[in-house]
Enzyme design. Structure first.
Site, PDB file in Angstrom:
ATOM      1  N   THR A   2      43.501  39.418  50.609  1.00 11.31           N
ATOM      2  CA  THR A   2      44.768  40.145  50.650  1.00 11.31           C
ATOM      3  C   THR A   2      44.643  41.467  51.377  1.00 11.31           C
ATOM      4  OG1 THR A   2      45.471  39.140  48.572  1.00 11.31           O
ATOM      5  CG2 THR A   2      46.598  41.149  49.223  1.00 11.31           C
ATOM      6  N   TYR A  38      52.768  36.525  50.797  1.00  4.69           N
ATOM      7  CA  TYR A  38      52.199  36.965  52.066  1.00  4.69           C
ATOM      8  C   TYR A  38      51.141  35.955  52.494  1.00  4.69           C
ATOM      9  CZ  TYR A  38      48.698  38.469  48.729  1.00  4.69           C
ATOM     10  OH  TYR A  38      47.793  38.481  47.703  1.00  4.69           O
ATOM     11  N   THR A  76      40.829  38.930  46.125  1.00  5.67           N
ATOM     12  CA  THR A  76      40.609  39.275  44.718  1.00  5.67           C
ATOM     13  C   THR A  76      40.372  38.068  43.812  1.00  5.67           C
ATOM     14  OG1 THR A  76      43.008  39.295  44.320  1.00  5.67           O
ATOM     15  CG2 THR A  76      41.960  41.396  44.886  1.00  5.67           C
ATOM     16  N   ASP A  77      40.758  36.868  44.236  1.00  4.73           N
ATOM     17  CA  ASP A  77      40.662  35.708  43.343  1.00  4.73           C
ATOM     18  C   ASP A  77      39.229  35.432  42.886  1.00  4.73           C
ATOM     19  OD1 ASP A  77      43.343  35.383  43.376  1.00  4.73           O
ATOM     20  OD2 ASP A  77      43.364  33.550  44.576  1.00  4.73           O
ATOM     21  N   LYS A  82      38.974  39.822  37.086  1.00  4.08           N
ATOM     22  CA  LYS A  82      40.395  39.919  37.415  1.00  4.08           C
ATOM     23  C   LYS A  82      41.200  39.388  36.234  1.00  4.08           C
ATOM     24  CE  LYS A  82      43.866  38.596  40.870  1.00  4.08           C
ATOM     25  NZ  LYS A  82      44.127  37.886  42.143  1.00  4.08           N
ATOM     26  N   GLU A  92      29.326  28.378  16.238  1.00  2.00           N
ATOM     27  CA  GLU A  92      30.259  27.249  16.220  1.00  2.00           C
ATOM     28  C   GLU A  92      29.541  25.906  16.365  1.00  2.00           C
ATOM     29  OE1 GLU A  92      33.450  27.180  15.628  1.00  2.00           O
ATOM     30  OE2 GLU A  92      33.688  29.352  15.454  1.00  2.00           O
TER      31      GLU A  92
END
Length: 373
Positions: A57, A71, A137-138, A210, A330
């Site tokens: 981006t 975009y 950023t992903d 993120k 667990e």
């Protein structure tokens, strides 16, 4: 005699000065204003920072100024990106390289290897003081963590992106990039590893993720940032305590291939289809992104046990963003010979597991790595 000697010395010095001033270089020095000479000194004193561009981006463009979420990523090449931010020249001597031009959701293992090897090469150069990677950023946090695990250097490495393209109103990329260059060129950032510098915060690559997909305050660490960048000055509040960079047992210079490690996501009514398919496809390890404290549904236990019996390493992580997975809580991890990912999210647990397998790590060694890294 003393006066005569002094006069002779003074005469010789005057002749020497006149000779120097008559040379072209001296004329230039004479003509140079004090401001120009000061600027030349400052240019030499500034750190040298290399910006490696991969797309994302921060190199994106929208159809109009109001397109902040719609975009096309990876449109602007690094030379134009740097030319559009002349303020960088006040911070460091900056040069750029275009490594990739892709959206980060398309990053592959091969991309990680190529990028990390280039960062390692640059870090060895005496004329490079710091490195910045512009990134979508992903998967930015994943790449940053991979670099922190594999690049042996004490020089600062800052990974940076933006949530809005440069064409948008209130675009965040320019200031993020300026701060990244500032951090990468800072002496006080040396030895602290790899950073993600966005939204004025300095986060360590290991902890940051993120968490928001449409706001500039997208990246968070549950343990808090290392510090902040305000008007070009770093303010540090804590230091990373986990192993990284120079203290890592992994070295990208010795890694040319990464083994297949995949993630299985837990949800209501989950079926073992994905586990069985991944085992059949040759997965060397499976990270199970469980619910809650890395919980595993009753119908998934046996398929995961069967996978382990075939030599596939099972790493129990959680899809819950904060907290950490407790060993033998667990599930009886000791009994099943499973590993827990501690506070690592599934996508980062995958990276550490891949690197561990390049060294032939068994489950005990991998568990030790999750505690240390």
């Amino acid at each position: 005699m003393q006066k005569q000697a002094f006069r002779q010395t003074l005469l010789a010095a005057t002749i020497a000065v006149l000779g120097v001033l008559s040379s072209p270089g001296a004329a230039l020095a004479q003509d140079a204003s004090p401001a120009a000479m000061q600027a030349a000194k400052a240019q030499v004193a500034k750190p040298n920072v290399v910006v490696l561009a991969t797309g994302g981006t921060i190199a994106g463009a929208g159809a109009s100024t109001v397109n902040s979420a719609t975009y096309t990523a990876a449109k602007v090449p690094v030379d134009k990106l740097l030319a559009g931010l002349p303020e960088l020249a006040n911070v460091a001597n900056v040069r750029g390289e275009q490594v990739f031009q892709i959206a980060s959701e398309s990053f592959t293992n091969d991309n990680l290897l190529t990028l990390a090897k280039r960062v390692s090469q640059l870090a060895k150069q005496p004329d490079v003081d710091g490195i910045v990677i512009t990134h979508g950023t992903d998967t930015l946090a994943e790449t940053a963590y991979f670099l922190s695990l594999t690049v042996h250097t004490d020089k600062p490495i800052a990974v940076v992106g933006s949530m809005r393209p440069g064409t948008a109103l209130s675009a965040d990329g320019a200031l993020n990039l300026l701060n990244a260059v500032s951090v990468a060129g800072s002496k006080d950032a040396r030895g602290k590893g790899v950073f993600v510098t966005m939204n004025d915060e300095i986060n360590t690559a290991r902890d940051v993720n993120k968490d928001i997909n449409i706001q500039t305050s997208a990246f968070h660490s549950q343990w808090g940032p290392l510090g902040m960048v305000v008007e070009g000055k770093n303010y540090w509040f804590r230091a990373p305590v986990k192993r990284h960079t120079m203290n890592s047992e992994f070295n990208i210079d010795n890694i040319d291939k990464l083994p297949q490690v995949d993630i299985v996501y837990a949800y209501g009514n989950v079926q073992p289809t994905a586990v069985n398919a991944l085992v059949s496809s040759g997965a060397k390890a499976i990270v199970h992104a469980g619910t809650g404290n890395g919980s595993v549904a009753d119908r998934m236990v046996k398929p995961l046990q069967d996978a382990r019996a075939k030599g596939v390493i099972i790493v129990r992580s959680s899809r819950v963003p904060y907290g950490f997975v407790l060993r033998n809580a667990e599930q009886p991890d000791d009994k099943y010979d499973w590993v827990v990912a501690h506070d690592m999210r599934p996508e980062k647990a995958r990276l550490l597991t891949m690197l561990a397998l390049t060294k032939g790590a068994n489950t005990a060694e991998l568990q030790r790595m999750f505690w240390e890294y």
